[in-house]
Design an enzyme around this catalytic site. Structure first.
Site, PDB file in Angstrom:
ATOM      1  N   ALA A  63       0.865  -1.188   0.000  1.00 30.69           N
ATOM      2  CA  ALA A  63       0.000   0.000   0.000  1.00 30.69           C
ATOM      3  C   ALA A  63       0.893   1.226   0.000  1.00 30.69           C
ATOM      4  CB  ALA A  63      -0.886  -0.016   1.240  1.00 30.69           C
ATOM      5  N   GLU A 106      -1.020  -8.979  -0.089  1.00 37.63           N
ATOM      6  CA  GLU A 106      -2.438  -9.174   0.265  1.00 37.63           C
ATOM      7  C   GLU A 106      -3.286  -9.263  -1.002  1.00 37.63           C
ATOM      8  OE1 GLU A 106      -2.189  -5.797   3.087  1.00 37.63           O
ATOM      9  OE2 GLU A 106      -3.233  -7.129   4.478  1.00 37.63           O
ATOM     10  N   GLU A 126       4.507  -4.903   7.449  1.00 38.53           N
ATOM     11  CA  GLU A 126       3.768  -3.820   8.118  1.00 38.53           C
ATOM     12  C   GLU A 126       4.241  -3.575   9.541  1.00 38.53           C
ATOM     13  OE1 GLU A 126       2.491  -6.019   6.073  1.00 38.53           O
ATOM     14  OE2 GLU A 126       0.865  -5.166   4.878  1.00 38.53           O
TER      15      GLU A 126
HETATM   16  N1  3HC Z   1       4.572   3.429  -0.228  1.00 34.86           N
HETATM   17  C1  3HC Z   1       4.994   4.624  -0.680  1.00 34.86           C
HETATM   18  N2  3HC Z   1       6.218   4.830  -1.187  1.00 34.86           N
HETATM   19  C2  3HC Z   1       7.045   3.782  -1.236  1.00 34.86           C
HETATM   20  C3  3HC Z   1       6.675   2.509  -0.783  1.00 34.86           C
HETATM   21  C4  3HC Z   1       5.366   2.349  -0.273  1.00 34.86           C
HETATM   22  N3  3HC Z   1       4.924   1.166   0.149  1.00 34.86           N
HETATM   23  N4  3HC Z   1       7.713   1.673  -0.952  1.00 34.86           N
HETATM   24  C5  3HC Z   1       8.695   2.392  -1.496  1.00 34.86           C
HETATM   25  N5  3HC Z   1       8.290   3.664  -1.677  1.00 34.86           N
HETATM   26  C6  3HC Z   1       9.038   4.761  -2.300  1.00 34.86           C
HETATM   27  C7  3HC Z   1      10.228   5.170  -1.468  1.00 34.86           C
HETATM   28  O1  3HC Z   1       9.858   6.146  -0.528  1.00 34.86           O
HETATM   29  C8  3HC Z   1      11.163   5.702  -2.515  1.00 34.86           C
HETATM   30  O2  3HC Z   1      10.721   6.997  -2.845  1.00 34.86           O
HETATM   31  P1  3HC Z   1      11.774   8.130  -3.286  1.00 34.86           P
HETATM   32  O3  3HC Z   1      12.482   7.591  -4.473  1.00 34.86           O
HETATM   33  O4  3HC Z   1      10.902   9.288  -3.557  1.00 34.86           O
HETATM   34  O5  3HC Z   1      12.671   8.310  -2.113  1.00 34.86           O
HETATM   35  C9  3HC Z   1      10.883   4.815  -3.731  1.00 34.86           C
HETATM   36  O6  3HC Z   1       9.599   4.250  -3.495  1.00 34.86           O
HETATM   37  C10 3HC Z   1      11.878   3.695  -3.917  1.00 34.86           C
HETATM   38  O7  3HC Z   1      12.000   3.010  -2.682  1.00 34.86           O
HETATM   39  P2  3HC Z   1      13.416   2.506  -2.145  1.00 34.86           P
HETATM   40  O8  3HC Z   1      14.427   3.564  -2.338  1.00 34.86           O
HETATM   41  O9  3HC Z   1      13.195   1.979  -0.793  1.00 34.86           O
HETATM   42  O10 3HC Z   1      13.717   1.337  -3.187  1.00 34.86           O
HETATM   43  P3  3HC Z   1      14.435  -0.042  -2.926  1.00 34.86           P
HETATM   44  O11 3HC Z   1      14.530  -0.710  -4.233  1.00 34.86           O
HETATM   45  O12 3HC Z   1      15.676   0.156  -2.144  1.00 34.86           O
HETATM   46  O13 3HC Z   1      13.443  -0.897  -2.010  1.00 34.86           O
HETATM   47  C11 3HC Z   1      11.335  -1.822  -1.309  1.00 34.86           C
HETATM   48  C12 3HC Z   1      12.198  -1.311  -2.490  1.00 34.86           C
HETATM   49  C13 3HC Z   1      11.960  -3.104  -0.741  1.00 34.86           C
HETATM   50  C14 3HC Z   1       9.962  -2.091  -1.832  1.00 34.86           C
HETATM   51  C15 3HC Z   1      11.338  -0.739  -0.213  1.00 34.86           C
HETATM   52  O14 3HC Z   1      10.976   0.491  -0.794  1.00 34.86           O
HETATM   53  C16 3HC Z   1      10.366  -1.011   0.898  1.00 34.86           C
HETATM   54  O15 3HC Z   1      10.694  -1.732   1.817  1.00 34.86           O
HETATM   55  N6  3HC Z   1       9.185  -0.420   0.803  1.00 34.86           N
HETATM   56  C17 3HC Z   1       8.176  -0.542   1.857  1.00 34.86           C
HETATM   57  C18 3HC Z   1       7.539  -1.890   1.836  1.00 34.86           C
HETATM   58  C19 3HC Z   1       6.431  -1.936   2.849  1.00 34.86           C
HETATM   59  O16 3HC Z   1       6.622  -1.668   4.019  1.00 34.86           O
HETATM   60  N7  3HC Z   1       5.240  -2.284   2.387  1.00 34.86           N
HETATM   61  C20 3HC Z   1       4.093  -2.321   3.247  1.00 34.86           C
HETATM   62  C21 3HC Z   1       3.393  -1.011   3.174  1.00 34.86           C
HETATM   63  S1  3HC Z   1       2.115  -0.909   4.379  1.00 34.86           S
HETATM   64  C22 3HC Z   1       0.845  -1.813   3.706  1.00 34.86           C
HETATM   65  O17 3HC Z   1       0.963  -2.371   2.660  1.00 34.86           O
HETATM   66  C23 3HC Z   1      -0.402  -1.778   4.497  1.00 34.86           C
HETATM   67  C24 3HC Z   1      -1.411  -2.740   4.007  1.00 34.86           C
HETATM   68  O18 3HC Z   1      -1.355  -3.882   4.788  1.00 34.86           O
HETATM   69  C25 3HC Z   1      -2.806  -2.146   4.088  1.00 34.86           C
END
Ligand code: 3HC
Length: 691
Positions: A63, A106, A126
């Protein structure tokens, strides 16, 4: 942002494309678009099966985390999409490559078949954001892979490999080649509609819940407890489980811990951006790195570089010190093998990438030289003058100084634009923070190279301008000033440390200084007594230093260390502190834990605000990331400046003014930036957008 619709015979292929990670953003309309395209496919009489895949390097990173600052009801649309996919009367096949994380997994779990490309990774991270999987993850993962395995994935937040996902039953098929081709092939055979939400409650539920509850550790984030609560609520009534999950997700989303952790997630990425740096500026290539100095710092830096696969030539003029450094490097790398962190081949490669030398000439072809010699301007002068003559004119010269004026060091070489500060934190192979110090003359591409290099060696790199102590230590001085004052006013070290550790610091200030060496702080205080006689410290800590109790390294400091490591309060120190209060005519008073936390925090915030106001830090979030990664500030607390916003700047200003009217009030003059922001109803967060 687009959802590409491709017709492949009787199959509709939906390719999700939204920025670098295909985040499922409700706010920018992406989720709405997917929903519309899914509905169209479901209602298209010519379509029999649907394949969903991600464009670019991954299926989906989850998300959109920035949606969580908005209206919690927004996430409802993602849940509706997931329900629409699962309930579809036509089989939906998920073609996963790269990563499927959080909401992305999900969504994948709502599909009827999951095919993953070898090497991809799947997870529900998460918990690392203080959240629970809030789009059905807590209800579907356990149905697919069992409650124990599901809880382990959700509580650790760590993704599993596609291979492991196959063995767990999270995916149905693993392919080496093109995952979309494989999914289209499956689609042609119209697979059955196996709905994850309709699978029975796993048999291991009771046992898994009990085991995980017993292992819960306290902390600010309630996410682990809530994840277990959701899984415990698993029943044949999927809707009831989803409703509970949605309710608890909303609760967590609003919690301080989740807000702090989300601030940290974005903050770590924001600090990598240098405001005002033209897009044309390219980092220089760094292949050969030299480290000068085989002491604790030089050794730690060398290890950090070797661990990141960077070859290092270490120059230490004294052969015995060089041999000692080399032995320590070999031992530390070998210990990583013994602990199962790396295998012998990796260790051998790291050691092979290390070149010891006793002459600076060995650095004639280096692209980057990091100086980590004794903190003395005379010594630095010798080193930099020699480097100026020996190194290539385009080689970057970095100083690891933590106390000296980088501009004065830069002035020692003909071209000061190639000088930058790389302030590693000890132990440099463990601590993630790197303060990149931008001198007055540092060239933009030198700064960009330093930042890129920091990233390459796995550090969170934050730019600081030149000032005494740079960002981190300059703030730490004000923090310690209050700690020592509180000792003379009535607190004891163990109380201060316990209060700060309970609040969220990895280590209390007294223990920290015992570990760092009380002699270091003593030397700074002596210097300050001359430079800033109007900003005195409590003399109580000097009394302790006068006994040569410098901390862990001398076996005694503020605490005693009977086993060499564990701090124990010392009645002798209690008496010394009480006697000191009496000597200066202070009646000791009870100081509450709340006052301890508040004064420590306000001291950090006030100085942090000056640092931002002076332009030493680009943004408040840069200050926060320095505290999270270099000073053990609890990640869930987001950082000092984040805490200031939580408190509200007008309330904070009131508190500062009250303190300024009290004892040692001179230390509490509010930073101009706080006054300015408070006057216009602003927040530090408003300043984080630059860059
Ligand atoms: N939401 C919004 N922005 C995100 C994002 C997300 N889930 N994941 C990554 N981004 C953005 C980063 O902020 C970054 O933005 P920027 O270039 O403007 O700084 C860009 O995408 C690239 O991210 P990374 O530099 O981190 O890229 P990497 O290749 O190093 O890593 C990744 C990729 C492993 C996907 C890492 O970004 C990451 O861990 N992301 C978060 C994953 C996460 O926690 N997902 C769960 C979200 S909560 C959720 O899904 C709730 C649901 O259950 C309802």
């Amino acid at each position: 942002m687009a959802v590409e619709v491709i017709h492949e015979g009787a199959t509709i292929l939906l390719r999700l494309s939204n920025g670098p990670v295909n985040a499922l953003s409700v706010g920018n309309g992406f989720v709405g678009d997917i929903m519309a395209k899914v509905r169209l496919a479901v209602s298209d009489p010519a379509c029999r099966t649907i394949v969903v895949t991600g464009a670019g390097r991954m299926f989906c990173g989850g998300a959109d985390i920035s949606d969580f600052d908005g209206d919690p009801a927004q996430i409802g649309l993602l849940r509706d999409l997931i329900a629409a996919v699962e309930d579809s009367g036509k089989p939906v096949i998920m073609a996963i490559h790269g990563m499927a994380l959080g909401g992305g997994l999900e969504l994948a779990m709502a599909g009827h078949v999951r095919i993953a490309q070898a090497g991809s990774r799947l997870g529900l991270p998460e918990v690392t954001l203080g959240l629970l999987p809030g789009a059905g993850g807590t209800q579907r993962l356990a149905r697919l892979i069992g409650a124990g395995a599901a809880l382990d994935m959700m509580l650790s937040g760590k993704p599993v490999t596609a291979e492991r996902a196959l063995s767990l039953g999270l995916v149905d098929q693993l392919v080496d080649g093109d995952v979309v081709e494989a999914a289209l092939e499956v689609a042609r055979n119209a697979p059955p509609l196996r709905r994850t939400g309709a699978l029975p409650v796993p048999a291991d539920l009771g046992e898994a819940i009990e085991g995980r509850r017993a292992k819960l550790r306290g902390g600010l984030s309630q996410a682990p407890t809530r994840i277990i609560d959701c899984v415990a609520a698993l029943s044949d009534d999927l809707a009831a489980g989803l409703a509970l999950e949605a309710e608890l997700f909303g609760e967590l989303m609003r919690s301080e811990a989740s807000r702090g952790l989300r601030h940290a997630f974005f903050g770590e990425r924001t600090v990598a951006r240098i405001p005002g740096l033209s897009g044309d500026v390219r980092p220089r290539e760094v292949r050969h790195v030299g480290v000068i100095g085989g002491g604790l710092m030089g050794t730690g830096i060398t290890l950090a570089l070797l661990n990141a696969g960077v070859p290092v030539t270490m120059v230490e003029l004294r052969a015995d010190a060089l041999a000692k450094a080399e032995a320590s490097i070999r031992k530390t790398i070998q210990r990583d093998v013994e602990k199962g962190r790396i295998d012998q081949a990796v260790a051998d490669a790291r050691i092979a990438a290390f070149t010891p030398a006793t002459e600076l000439d060995a650095l004639s072809d280096a692209d980057l030289v990091i100086e980590a010699v004794f903190e003395d301007m005379g010594v630095k002068k010798q080193v930099f003058s020699a480097l100026d003559a020996i190194t290539r004119p385009d080689a970057i010269l970095a100083s690891n100084t933590s106390t000296l004026d980088l501009d004065a060091i830069a002035a020692l070489v003909a071209d000061p634009s190639r000088v930058v500060g790389l302030h590693f934190f000890s132990p440099a192979n463990i601590m993630r923070l790197l303060e990149v110090v931008r001198g007055r003359e540092t060239a933009p591409d030198v700064l960009a190279t330093a930042m890129a290099f920091g990233k390459r060696v796995g550090k969170v790199s934050v730019v600081s301008g030149v000032c005494d102590g740079f960002i981190g230590n300059r703030m730490f001085e004000e923090y310690l000033r209050q700690v020592w004052f509180m000792l003379e006013e009535g607190a004891l070290p163990q109380q201060i440390d316990a209060a700060m550790e309970r609040w969220g610091m990895a280590m209390g200030p007294c223990r920290t200084m015992d570990l760092a060496g009380q002699d270091i702080g003593w030397a700074i205080r002596k210097r300050r007594a001359v430079e800033q006689p109007d900003r005195p410290y409590s003399g109580v800590i000097d009394r302790i230093c006068e006994l040569s109790r410098f901390g862990q390294k001398t076996g005694k400091g503020i605490y005693v260390y009977p086993d060499g490591r564990t701090a124990e309060p010392d009645p002798e120190i209690t008496k010394l502190i009480e006697d000191y209060s009496a000597e200066i005519g202070l009646t000791r008073r009870a100081i509450s834990d709340e006052e301890i936390v508040s004064r420590c925090l306000l001291a950090l915030i006030n100085e942090g605000a000056r640092i931002v106001g002076d332009g030493i830090a680009y943004r408040p979030v840069d200050v926060d990331m320095i505290y999270l990664h270099g000073y053990g500030f609890g990640r869930e607390r987001g950082g000092p400046m984040f805490q200031a916003d939580l408190m509200g700047l007008p309330a904070m200003l009131d508190r500062l003014r009250t303190l300024a009217a009290g004892r040692n009030g001179w230390a509490w003059t509010p930073a101009p930036l706080i006054e300015q922001l408070a006057a216009k109803g602003g927040r530090f967060e408003d300043l984080n957008i630059q860059g």
